[in-house]
Each structure stands twice: as C-alpha cells, then as structure tokens.
Design a protein around this motif. Sequence first.
Motif, PDB file in Angstrom:
ATOM      1  N   ASP A 190      31.200  45.897  38.263  1.00  0.00           N
ATOM      2  CA  ASP A 190      31.768  45.574  39.565  1.00  0.00           C
ATOM      3  C   ASP A 190      31.765  46.819  40.441  1.00  0.00           C
ATOM      4  O   ASP A 190      31.651  47.948  39.943  1.00  0.00           O
ATOM      5  N   ALA A 191      31.861  46.627  41.740  1.00  0.00           N
ATOM      6  CA  ALA A 191      31.988  47.743  42.678  1.00  0.00           C
ATOM      7  C   ALA A 191      33.464  47.966  42.975  1.00  0.00           C
ATOM      8  O   ALA A 191      34.310  47.178  42.546  1.00  0.00           O
ATOM      9  N   GLY A 192      33.781  49.020  43.702  1.00  0.00           N
ATOM     10  CA  GLY A 192      35.163  49.245  44.121  1.00  0.00           C
ATOM     11  C   GLY A 192      35.528  48.265  45.225  1.00  0.00           C
ATOM     12  O   GLY A 192      34.791  47.320  45.505  1.00  0.00           O
ATOM     13  N   LYS A 193      36.671  48.512  45.831  1.00  0.00           N
ATOM     14  CA  LYS A 193      37.146  47.570  46.837  1.00  0.00           C
ATOM     15  C   LYS A 193      37.505  48.330  48.106  1.00  0.00           C
ATOM     16  O   LYS A 193      38.156  49.373  48.042  1.00  0.00           O
ATOM     17  N   SER A 194      37.059  47.792  49.239  1.00  0.00           N
ATOM     18  CA  SER A 194      37.453  48.389  50.519  1.00  0.00           C
ATOM     19  C   SER A 194      38.742  47.732  50.979  1.00  0.00           C
ATOM     20  O   SER A 194      38.850  46.514  50.963  1.00  0.00           O
ATOM     21  N   LEU A 195      39.704  48.532  51.343  1.00  0.00           N
ATOM     22  CA  LEU A 195      40.959  47.998  51.863  1.00  0.00           C
ATOM     23  C   LEU A 195      40.969  48.259  53.359  1.00  0.00           C
ATOM     24  O   LEU A 195      41.068  49.409  53.792  1.00  0.00           O
ATOM     25  N   HIS A 196      40.822  47.181  54.128  1.00  0.00           N
ATOM     26  CA  HIS A 196      40.738  47.357  55.575  1.00  0.00           C
ATOM     27  C   HIS A 196      42.110  47.204  56.194  1.00  0.00           C
ATOM     28  O   HIS A 196      42.809  46.235  55.943  1.00  0.00           O
ATOM     29  N   ASN A 212      39.409  51.505  41.500  1.00  0.00           N
ATOM     30  CA  ASN A 212      39.865  50.973  40.204  1.00  0.00           C
ATOM     31  C   ASN A 212      38.938  49.886  39.679  1.00  0.00           C
ATOM     32  O   ASN A 212      38.744  49.746  38.477  1.00  0.00           O
ATOM     33  N   ARG A 213      38.389  49.094  40.588  1.00  0.00           N
ATOM     34  CA  ARG A 213      37.550  47.982  40.163  1.00  0.00           C
ATOM     35  C   ARG A 213      36.128  48.429  39.820  1.00  0.00           C
ATOM     36  O   ARG A 213      35.380  47.677  39.169  1.00  0.00           O
ATOM     37  N   ALA A 214      35.741  49.600  40.293  1.00  0.00           N
ATOM     38  CA  ALA A 214      34.374  50.074  40.044  1.00  0.00           C
ATOM     39  C   ALA A 214      34.144  50.215  38.543  1.00  0.00           C
ATOM     40  O   ALA A 214      34.866  50.952  37.863  1.00  0.00           O
ATOM     41  N   ALA A 273      32.085  36.718  37.298  1.00  0.00           N
ATOM     42  CA  ALA A 273      33.311  36.606  36.523  1.00  0.00           C
ATOM     43  C   ALA A 273      33.624  37.954  35.886  1.00  0.00           C
ATOM     44  O   ALA A 273      32.775  38.525  35.196  1.00  0.00           O
ATOM     45  N   GLN A 274      34.823  38.447  36.131  1.00  0.00           N
ATOM     46  CA  GLN A 274      35.259  39.694  35.488  1.00  0.00           C
ATOM     47  C   GLN A 274      35.607  39.396  34.040  1.00  0.00           C
ATOM     48  O   GLN A 274      36.388  38.493  33.758  1.00  0.00           O
ATOM     49  N   LEU A 275      35.031  40.180  33.152  1.00  0.00           N
ATOM     50  CA  LEU A 275      35.276  39.948  31.728  1.00  0.00           C
ATOM     51  C   LEU A 275      36.565  40.624  31.292  1.00  0.00           C
ATOM     52  O   LEU A 275      36.871  41.740  31.702  1.00  0.00           O
ATOM     53  N   ILE A 326      24.749  49.325  38.308  1.00  0.00           N
ATOM     54  CA  ILE A 326      23.999  49.008  37.092  1.00  0.00           C
ATOM     55  C   ILE A 326      24.125  47.507  36.851  1.00  0.00           C
ATOM     56  O   ILE A 326      25.223  46.969  36.732  1.00  0.00           O
ATOM     57  N   SER A 327      22.969  46.861  36.824  1.00  0.00           N
ATOM     58  CA  SER A 327      22.917  45.410  36.676  1.00  0.00           C
ATOM     59  C   SER A 327      21.762  45.091  35.731  1.00  0.00           C
ATOM     60  O   SER A 327      21.289  45.976  35.012  1.00  0.00           O
ATOM     61  N   GLN A 328      21.342  43.853  35.726  1.00  0.00           N
ATOM     62  CA  GLN A 328      20.132  43.501  34.977  1.00  0.00           C
ATOM     63  C   GLN A 328      19.222  42.778  35.943  1.00  0.00           C
ATOM     64  O   GLN A 328      19.681  42.088  36.849  1.00  0.00           O
TER      65      GLN A 328
END
Length: 484
Positions: A129-135, A147-149, A16-18, A95-97
Amino acid sequence: MSARELQAVIGLEVHAQLLTASKIFCGCETSFGAPPNTHLCPVCSGQPGVLPVLNARAVEHALRLALALGCRIRRRSRFARKNYFYPDLPKGYQISQYDEPLAEGGAVELVLEGEPRRVALTRIHLEEDAGKSLHEGARNLSRIDLNRAGVPLVEIVSEPVIESPAEAAETMRALRAILRCLGICDGNLEQGSLRCDANVSLRPRGARELGVKTEVKNINSFRFVQRALEHEIERQRSLYERGEVVVQETRLWDAERGHTAPMRSKEEAHDYRYFPEPDLPPLVIEEALLERLRGELPELPLARRLRLMRELGLPELDAAELTRERELADYFERALAAGAPARAAASFVRGELLARLDDARGALAAPVSPEALAELLALVESGRVSGKLAKEIFARMWQGGGSAEAIARAEGLFQESDAAAIEAEVRRVIEANPAQLAQYRAGKGKVLGFFIGQVMRATGGKANPALLNQLLRKHLDGDEGGGK
Ligand code: ADP
Ligand code: MG
Ligand code: ZN
C-alpha cells in the motif's frame, strides 16, 4: 446510438489490506489509527540502501484467497516496480506484480435476486500500500502519513463481465464475506481496508466490442458502489445521447454531491515503466504449502448458506443472514449440534442474539453460549416454556442469570401443562362470563380469543396454549350439547 440499446459493462479492481502483524517488506506494525508516521522504518519510508524482505504471512493470505476463489496459482511469480510520482509514495515506485502475478482466473460466486452468478476474475496479485495524504482544505494544507506505506495488499481484478451496479455491489459483498471468513482482511470499506475502483463503459446491447471506460475511485461503502456506478452510467448515457464521446479517464465519486468528477490526473500517461524488482527473488510457491493451505480452507459463506438451505430447509433470508459472518454461523451450528431445532434456533440467533451484539463476529463470546440456547429451546420444544417467555428467559440468561432451567424454575416461568389446573381455570372463567358464553354459543367464534386472554391472564401467561385451546373448546362447545 439510441440510448435504450446501451448496456453497461463493469469491471472491478479491488484492494484488500491483508491482516498481518507487520508490513509486507519490513517489520513495522500495520495497525490502523496510530498517530501519523509512527509505524515507519528506513524500508517503508524509502531510504536508500535498504532491502525489502517479503512477509511470508502475506503470501499465505493471498494464496488462501486465490485457493478460495479457484484461481490458477503461479508456482513462480515475480515482483515488479510500478514507477510513478506521488507524495504518498516515498520510494517513487510501488512494489507490485505485473506480468507474472501470483494467481490468474477464478471467480467470485454470488446470488443476485435469487439467481446464481459467477464473476470471472482476471488476476490476483500482491503489492504494497502507499501512504495517505491528509488534506486540510480549510488551511489549504496537505500532510502525509506513511503508516500505511508498505501495508500488504492483494489486488483482485475482475474481467469486464459485471452487468449492473447491483451486481457490482453484490460482488463486493461476496468478496468481503470471503475475505473475512478466511480471516485475511477485516473488510472495512469506510476505513479503507477494502477498496474498490469501478470501471464502467457502455456498448450497444449484443455488441462484442467494449466501449470506452471510465474508472471511478473513492467509493467507500457498498451503497456507494451501486450509486456511483448508476450515476456514471447515466452520465455516459447522456453523453452518447447528445452525440458526444466518453473520454477514458479516472473520476472521483463525490458522495456528498452524489456525482463523479474528473480526478486531477496523477498518471495520465498510464506509463508506469514497470520493471522487475531487482531486490526481491522470484516468489516460489511450494506444493507442500499449497497442500497445507488447501486443508485449512474453511467452508465459504455462499457454500455454507446453500448447505443450510438444503440440509435444514432454512429460508434463503435466514441462511444468508446466519452465514454473513463465520462466527455467527459457527454459533448457529453449535446450537444445532447441541440439539436445538433449526427454525427456532435460526429465529433466536437472528432476533435475540444479533440484536444484542455490536458485531456478529463476537457471537461465540456472547454471554449465552450456543449450548445454553439449545437448552432453552429444548424447554420450548417440550412445551414446558412458551415461545414468548423463552425470550424473557433469554434476556435473563444474557444478564448472567444462569441456565434456562434454573431461571424458569426460580421465576416460576414454566408453562402450566397440568390439564387439571388449566381446566379449573377454564371453568371458572366461563362461569364468570355468561354474556360472552352466550355470544360464543350464538355463533360469535371470535369470543374464543376473549376466553383465551382471560385464562392466560389468570395463569400469568403460562398456560400451555395448545392445551388451553383444546380445553376451552371442549367446555365452550361441549357442556350443553355443542350448541353453536
Ligand atoms: P487499465 O489498464 O486502465 O487499468 P485494465 O485492462 O487493466 O485497464 O482493466 C482494469 C479493470 O477495468 C478491469 O477490472 C477490467 O475488467 C475493467 N475494464 C477494462 N476495460 C473495460 C471496459 N471497456 N469497460 C468496463 N470495464 C473495463
Ligand atoms: Mg489496470
Ligand atoms: Zn517499515
């Protein structure tokens, strides 16, 4: 293994994106839909020599969730680097836990086909979150949007305790309702602010040991949670039926084809070489912060639904719909506080209000306030306005026509409750229709409806129905000695 004895076991990993203004380790904006690569800085684009700084709001949001779900909160948790290579991960690690997550245990509570269920959770942790690949398939081209990274995420991991695709979908719905009620995530599966990876395996009914699981990704609606799992369960079942084995793998749900297919593996080995994040200190949670957040927790959707059923005797369906969004439930309860009767308010909110709102979260900003609705319903309650005309009045109130009382007065919509006036109409109608009167007296009770219709037409639909009914019966049955 005979296929009939096989039972599904499902565990969900939910991201879930905060809802924070800035990313989790830098000051970049988080808003969705900006032109690619405009919300970027040296930290979130993985430049060397920069340091992450933890966003306190993200921590608070994650704690709100952990408190709401009844998790044990670790007073000292730790961030870890999860190393893997993928083009959308500029640092080469996320970076996670890992072994010391923010929270453990807890459960998502839900109702499935009328039965209360409790889906136990393993853990909740914070990560980026990581970035997004646009295929672009047509041009055989992939582009990266960062932007999402660095957008803050909570990952919620359930125990493998979910028994059916329907229960998995309901778990997601319950989680979404909680996230939105807490105001920490907008829960948009289509845009990916709420995401679900579904793990599923089969085992002989009654067995304790878990079977080999597959993980299904790319599920972007509640319906697809259910359909993807149904499909995957059938696929595994037919493998077992043919005497083959299930291979542990990640599979992608293809909504267009309605099936899952193995994913080009990006981390087959599952060897992320986690290690403690050296650039961030341990995350220490003070009791005072927990105290404050506990005090700020709203009543959760399920608790509120059950309370409305218990206190007001509302049917489950009404209560569920009204508590779907916090703002909608607030609207409803404010109308009650202003004196509206529960059933009528529930029906107006579900019918008239929701039909006019694009998003139930906008309820409190609706052109008809809960207090104004209560005033309208009071007119219905007292018999001055009919239920049918009340809907018309509501429509005019919605268009800015003023209060219910003012509209009813200006448009002459008050119900005719003057017995003498109605009685005069009743007499006139009976006199004008001797044939129907004869039929009625010959025992055709249905003709009553005809007379009601005639008087209603004559009074512009405004005759008080109860009064009209009573007067009609008196004159139809009465005059000549109740000859039926
Ligand atoms: P992995 O190491 O593959 O990520 P985890 O043990 O971390 O697996 O579990 C990930 C998710 O998969 C959890 O939600 C868990 O409940 C679920 N899960 C684990 N094993 C199984 C299984 N055999 N069948 C169904 N779900 C499972
Ligand atoms: Mg895992
Ligand atoms: Zn940044």
